[in-house]
Design a protein around this motif. Structure first.
Motif, short mmCIF file in Angstrom:
data_model
loop_
_atom_site.label_atom_id
_atom_site.label_comp_id
_atom_site.label_asym_id
_atom_site.label_seq_id
_atom_site.Cartn_x
_atom_site.Cartn_y
_atom_site.Cartn_z
N LEU A 286 0.82 -1.22 0.00
CA LEU A 286 0.00 0.00 0.00
C LEU A 286 0.85 1.27 0.00
N LYS A 287 2.10 1.15 0.41
CA LYS A 287 2.98 2.32 0.47
C LYS A 287 3.70 2.59 -0.85
N THR A 288 3.58 1.69 -1.80
CA THR A 288 4.29 1.87 -3.06
C THR A 288 3.65 2.96 -3.90
N PRO A 289 4.45 3.71 -4.67
CA PRO A 289 3.90 4.77 -5.53
C PRO A 289 2.85 4.25 -6.51
N LEU A 290 3.06 3.04 -7.03
CA LEU A 290 2.11 2.46 -7.97
C LEU A 290 0.71 2.41 -7.38
N VAL A 291 0.60 1.86 -6.18
CA VAL A 291 -0.70 1.71 -5.53
C VAL A 291 -1.30 3.07 -5.19
N ARG A 292 -0.51 3.93 -4.61
CA ARG A 292 -1.02 5.23 -4.18
C ARG A 292 -1.52 6.05 -5.37
N GLU A 293 -0.79 6.03 -6.46
CA GLU A 293 -1.18 6.80 -7.65
C GLU A 293 -2.45 6.23 -8.28
N LYS A 294 -2.53 4.92 -8.40
CA LYS A 294 -3.69 4.32 -9.05
C LYS A 294 -4.93 4.40 -8.17
N PHE A 295 -4.76 4.29 -6.86
CA PHE A 295 -5.90 4.47 -5.97
C PHE A 295 -6.43 5.90 -6.08
N ALA A 296 -5.52 6.86 -6.09
CA ALA A 296 -5.93 8.26 -6.18
C ALA A 296 -6.68 8.52 -7.48
N ALA A 297 -6.23 7.91 -8.57
CA ALA A 297 -6.90 8.08 -9.86
C ALA A 297 -8.32 7.52 -9.84
N ALA A 298 -8.55 6.53 -8.97
CA ALA A 298 -9.88 5.93 -8.84
C ALA A 298 -10.72 6.62 -7.77
N GLY A 299 -10.22 7.71 -7.20
CA GLY A 299 -10.96 8.44 -6.18
C GLY A 299 -10.89 7.80 -4.81
N ALA A 300 -9.86 6.99 -4.56
CA ALA A 300 -9.74 6.28 -3.29
C ALA A 300 -8.54 6.77 -2.50
N LEU A 301 -8.61 6.59 -1.18
CA LEU A 301 -7.54 6.99 -0.28
C LEU A 301 -6.94 5.74 0.36
N PRO A 302 -5.63 5.47 0.16
CA PRO A 302 -5.01 4.29 0.78
C PRO A 302 -5.07 4.39 2.30
N VAL A 303 -5.29 3.26 2.95
CA VAL A 303 -5.35 3.23 4.41
C VAL A 303 -4.99 1.83 4.87
N SER A 304 -4.43 1.70 6.06
CA SER A 304 -4.15 0.37 6.61
C SER A 304 -4.44 0.36 8.10
N ASP A 305 -4.73 -0.83 8.62
CA ASP A 305 -5.06 -1.01 10.03
C ASP A 305 -4.32 -2.22 10.57
N THR A 306 -4.29 -2.36 11.86
CA THR A 306 -3.89 -3.63 12.46
C THR A 306 -5.07 -4.58 12.29
N PRO A 307 -4.83 -5.89 12.32
CA PRO A 307 -5.96 -6.83 12.24
C PRO A 307 -6.99 -6.59 13.35
N GLU A 308 -6.52 -6.25 14.53
CA GLU A 308 -7.44 -6.01 15.65
C GLU A 308 -8.31 -4.79 15.40
N ALA A 309 -7.71 -3.72 14.88
CA ALA A 309 -8.47 -2.51 14.59
C ALA A 309 -9.49 -2.75 13.47
N PHE A 310 -9.09 -3.51 12.46
CA PHE A 310 -10.00 -3.81 11.35
C PHE A 310 -11.17 -4.66 11.83
N THR A 311 -10.89 -5.59 12.72
CA THR A 311 -11.96 -6.43 13.28
C THR A 311 -13.00 -5.57 14.00
N LYS A 312 -12.53 -4.58 14.75
CA LYS A 312 -13.44 -3.69 15.46
C LYS A 312 -14.24 -2.81 14.50
N ILE A 313 -13.60 -2.35 13.44
CA ILE A 313 -14.30 -1.54 12.44
C ILE A 313 -15.47 -2.32 11.85
N ILE A 314 -15.23 -3.58 11.52
CA ILE A 314 -16.28 -4.41 10.94
C ILE A 314 -17.41 -4.64 11.94
N ALA A 315 -17.05 -4.98 13.16
CA ALA A 315 -18.06 -5.21 14.20
C ALA A 315 -18.90 -3.96 14.44
#
Length: 333
Positions: A286-315
């Protein structure tokens, strides 16, 4: 004649002792499990090719393959609002070789609007990390008599039930997001569901429907062309592409300031020795320029979480959307 027994070779004795010791501790080099990953990884997209989720999956797969040193193959398994692909992954072996590109729908709103999902949005998976968020945008057709959000809110609040909004369908993520916004703002507008985002946007552009709450990824081309006019966005901050459009938080509606997410999940029971390197590889990708540039072109913002934080977000998402759907009598069936 006396037969003399020869003493065993010293090296032979050592070998026997090592073999016995290895067996006792379950360490058998010839049968040791290979380090993850030792073969291609499948990333299942539970929607048809071409959408934001499919595009983001393919961008991630390219970068992730370099981090893992193995091919990452994207497979589309669409159907039932993403539930077909999600079930496929939930029932797969938890070995890190079958992953899900989950979304706000598959592991959030679907739990609220489908009565008999064949999996649990939280318990059936090992959440690894979100990979992006897509801002939501509340937009009106260009004929709507409001130049900004303040004028829009004043007009809609004084005319309850007069105006309408389009969605991609009953029970979809954008439908529930608009209903959530309505509960927070106190506005009353009529829902008109369509079969997909395209037809919904077309009727808003044509002036047949007054407004739409949609992902910015879908709306941005029409915003740039002037066909629709954004009133507010669900984003952590104003976007450089839309510097004059306020966030919901700026407008006093911070709880409406959440966009839509995509993330990577594995079947429940993924062992730590697989989860840790997989999580690290995805975060690095997710930190690579390729991903960041292509996500931005699609109107998206790269983001990452710990597995524990992502589990809480879903719940938390499941609880939020389920409460909303229950109180509003919203279903997708």
């Amino acid at each position: 004649m006396t037969t003399t027994k020869r003493s065993p070779n010293r090296h032979h004795c050592v070998a026997i002792l090592l073999a016995v010791g290895s067996a006792a501790f379950g360490v058998q080099p010839a049968m040791a499990q290979a380090k993850y990953p030792d073969r291609p990884v499948r990333l299942v997209v539970p929607f048809p090719p071409g959408g934001t989720s499919d595009i983001s999956a393919r961008v991630l797969a390219e970068a992730l393959a370099k981090e893992l040193g193995q091919p990452v193959v994207v497979e589309n398994k669409a159907g039932a609002g993403g539930s077909v692909g999600a079930r496929y992954v939930a029932e797969a072996k938890p070995d890190g070789y079958t992953l899900l590109l989950g979304t706000t729908s598959t592991n959030g709103t679907n739990s609220a609007v489908y009565k008999n999902l064949p999996f649990d949005a939280v318990k059936s998976f090992t959440p690894i990390t979100r990979i992006l968020t897509v801002p939501g945008a509340l937009s009106v057709n260009k004929k709507f008599p409001a130049a900004n959000y303040q004028e829009f809110a004043a007009l809609v609040k004084t005319s309850p039930g007069k105006f309408s909004y389009a969605s991609s369908g009953n029970g979809g993520a954008t439908h529930l997001a608009m209903e959530y916004y309505k509960t927070l703002s106190g506005m009353r507008v009529v829902h008109i569901p369509y079969r997909g985002t395209g037809p919904a946007l077309n009727d808003v552009i044509a002036g047949q429907v007054d407004m739409i709450y949609d992902t910015l990824a879908s709306s941005m081309p029409h915003i740039k062309s002037g066909a629709i006019v954004p009133m507010a966005i669900a984003s952590p901050a104003r976007l450089k592409e839309l510097p004059n459009v306020p966030t919901f938080a700026e407008l006093g509606l911070p709880r409406a300031n959440e966009g839509f997410w995509n993330g990577v999940l594995a079947p429940a029971g993924l062992p730590p020795e697989v989860l840790k390197p997989l999580h690290s590889a995805i975060v690095a990708a997710l930190k690579t320029p390729l991903v960041r540039e292509k996500f931005a072109a699609a109107g998206a913002l790269p983001v990452s979480d710990t597995p524990e934080a992502f589990t809480k977000i879903i719940a938390d998402d499941v609880e939020k959307w389920s409460t909303l759907a229950r109180n509003g009598g919203i279903t997708a069936e």
